[in-house]
Write an enzyme that holds these catalytic residues in place. Structure first.
Site, PDB file in Angstrom:
ATOM      1  N   TYR A  15      -6.098  81.339 -18.355  1.00  0.00           N
ATOM      2  CA  TYR A  15      -5.993  80.342 -17.284  1.00  0.00           C
ATOM      3  C   TYR A  15      -4.559  80.129 -16.819  1.00  0.00           C
ATOM      4  CZ  TYR A  15      -5.609  75.732 -15.165  1.00  0.00           C
ATOM      5  OH  TYR A  15      -5.303  74.703 -14.327  1.00  0.00           O
TER       6      TYR A  15
ATOM      7  N   HIS B 237     -10.835  76.123 -18.570  1.00  0.00           N
ATOM      8  CA  HIS B 237     -11.158  76.701 -19.861  1.00  0.00           C
ATOM      9  C   HIS B 237     -10.166  77.807 -20.184  1.00  0.00           C
ATOM     10  CE1 HIS B 237     -15.674  75.424 -19.891  1.00  0.00           C
ATOM     11  NE2 HIS B 237     -14.855  74.486 -20.336  1.00  0.00           N
TER      12      HIS B 237
ATOM     13  N   ARG C  94     -12.766  66.802 -17.151  1.00  0.00           N
ATOM     14  CA  ARG C  94     -13.198  66.165 -18.391  1.00  0.00           C
ATOM     15  C   ARG C  94     -13.135  64.645 -18.214  1.00  0.00           C
ATOM     16  NH1 ARG C  94     -10.431  70.835 -20.068  1.00  0.00           N
ATOM     17  NH2 ARG C  94     -11.730  72.173 -21.376  1.00  0.00           N
TER      18      ARG C  94
ATOM     19  N   HIS D 101     -19.944  63.906 -19.830  1.00  0.00           N
ATOM     20  CA  HIS D 101     -19.409  65.258 -20.000  1.00  0.00           C
ATOM     21  C   HIS D 101     -20.355  66.309 -19.416  1.00  0.00           C
ATOM     22  CE1 HIS D 101     -17.397  68.687 -21.919  1.00  0.00           C
ATOM     23  NE2 HIS D 101     -16.391  67.869 -22.156  1.00  0.00           N
TER      24      HIS D 101
ATOM     25  N   ARG E 120     -19.950  68.652 -16.101  1.00  0.00           N
ATOM     26  CA  ARG E 120     -19.273  69.949 -16.127  1.00  0.00           C
ATOM     27  C   ARG E 120     -20.278  71.095 -16.236  1.00  0.00           C
ATOM     28  NH1 ARG E 120     -13.981  70.184 -17.227  1.00  0.00           N
ATOM     29  NH2 ARG E 120     -14.059  71.779 -18.847  1.00  0.00           N
TER      30      ARG E 120
ATOM     31  N   LYS F  63      -7.061  68.990 -22.342  1.00  0.00           N
ATOM     32  CA  LYS F  63      -7.457  69.462 -23.662  1.00  0.00           C
ATOM     33  C   LYS F  63      -6.685  70.711 -24.062  1.00  0.00           C
ATOM     34  CE  LYS F  63     -11.588  70.817 -26.273  1.00  0.00           C
ATOM     35  NZ  LYS F  63     -13.056  71.037 -26.204  1.00  0.00           N
TER      36      LYS F  63
END
Length: 396
Positions: free
Chosen positions: A361, A351, A233, A324, A327, A260
């Site tokens: 994750y 993610h 990111r 962005h 990605r 994030k």
């Protein structure tokens, strides 16, 4: 009786429903998945309902404690609903919103905090800031949201409603109110979800990389090149510090406070990424605390700096490519051109999407596959960058 395990597995239904615990306590589950603690009791022969907050902010154990305290008050002749109404009358929305913001500001990034403050001051507080919590109705919420909808600000309307709801949930957790008036206000489904523009044609990707390499700023040029290689990111890239990076071991460990998902994330460094970082280390690597991509006054470069560079290279950041968008570019081409499975790509994108086994994750899963994939991706990008005269569509 309810259990924590049972509550966690509850699914929303088309209509609201109740699940009972004991002694009048139950969980009220709404179609959007929210879970509210309710307590039914009788006072002077009349049936009444009290609210004990929202799950999981209020646990099953805490809800039972609130119920037992309420039962004790009722036995002493106190109507707990009237007691709460008097409390609500003395508390204004602005007061509780500022307290909520003070708690939230240690959990969110400065840029997001600034956006929340802006929405509070611009759209919410001028309308309901000086109103007691108890007096705020669905009509007040409708006025704020519908004003934004009429001018086409659908996503802003959604975010503003979310902020108001979070303030009320905060108040409910503190037992200052028993309602969230935003629950009964339904926004239409979002039909124009925003997607970050990205370049997905291999030939155009090669052209993009060649243009980036020609950019005048050494710091910004290499920031964009490393962004293409790692597809982290933009915030994670811009705020990267040398203490996070081990060039010799070819890893970059992004701490949880910068991600994030609030989970540490590991990026494997390809040979091309290592070469870029070795060059930058001579410039900004004099201290572990320094930013890799340092701008003015020892601060990291801004996201607008990256997008401004893309615009100066001739790209429209609203329709063609944005910082962005690297990605989305990586996710699509790594799967379509290099053949790597989505679960490996999603883990490298950090993610919180469960894989085919239902596992969320974790930074060490698919360790070897991700390491190999990032090197293959770097080799593929650099082959595109060097393919100015021949078609890149034949490169696999």
């Amino acid at each position: 009786m309810l259990t924590e395990v049972k509550i966690k597995t509850l699914k929303p239904k088309e209509k609201p429903y109740k699940l009972f615990d004991e002694k009048g306590l139950y969980l009220f589950v709404t179609p959007n998945g929210s879970k509210y603690w309710r307590y039914d009791y009788r006072y002077n022969g009349k049936r009444k309902t009290a609210s004990f907050g929202v799950y999981p902010e209020v646990s099953l154990k805490q809800a039972r404690q609130k119920r037992d305290e309420a039962r004790a008050s009722i036995r002493q002749g106190v109507d707990i609903s009237q007691k709460k109404k008097k409390t609500e009358e003395a508390i204004y929305f602005k007061t509780i919103a500022m307290e909520w913001l003070q708690v939230r500001q240690v959990e969110i990034k400065p840029g997001h905090l600034k956006t929340i403050k802006c929405r509070l001051n611009k759209y919410i507080l001028p309308n309901i800031g000086d109103k007691p919590l108890r007096e705020i109705t669905k009509s007040d919420i409708s006025h704020i949201i519908d004003t934004l909808r009429k001018i086409g600000q659908i996503e802003t309307a959604r975010r503003v409603k979310q902020i108001i709801s979070q303030v009320f949930r905060f108040a409910m957790f503190r037992d200052l109110t028993d309602k969230d008036p935003t629950i009964i206000y339904k926004l239409p489904p979002c039909t124009n979800k925003k997607h970050m523009p990205a370049i997905l044609d291999p030939d155009k990707v090669g052209e993009l990389l060649r243009k980036i390499e020609s950019y005048r700023s050494y710091i910004v040029k290499n920031a964009l090149l490393l962004l293409s290689l790692t597809f982290v990111r933009p915030f994670e890239l811009r705020t990267a510090q040398w203490k996070e990076i081990n060039i010799n071991e070819a890893v970059w460990d992004i701490p949880e406070e910068k991600t994030k998902t609030k989970v540490p994330h590991r990026v494997f460094l390809s040979r091309q990424a290592q070469e870029i970082l070795k060059g930058l280390k001579n410039l900004t690597g004099t201290s572990p605390e320094r930013y890799v991509f340092e701008g003015l006054r020892n601060k990291p470069i801004s996201e607008s700096t990256l997008n401004k560079a893309l615009r100066s290279l001739g790209y429209n950041t609203k329709t063609e490519i944005t910082s962005h968008g690297f990605r989305a570019m990586a996710r699509t081409l790594i799967h379509e051109k290099l053949g790597y499975p989505p679960e490996v790509i999603e883990h490298q994108l950090a993610h919180k999407v469960p894989d085919r086994l239902g596992e969320a994750y974790n930074r060490t899963k698919f360790y070897m596959e991700r390491k190999e994939m990032l090197q293959a991706w770097a080799d593929y990008l650099w082959s595109l960058k060097g393919s100015s005269k021949r078609s890149s569509k034949n490169i696999k």
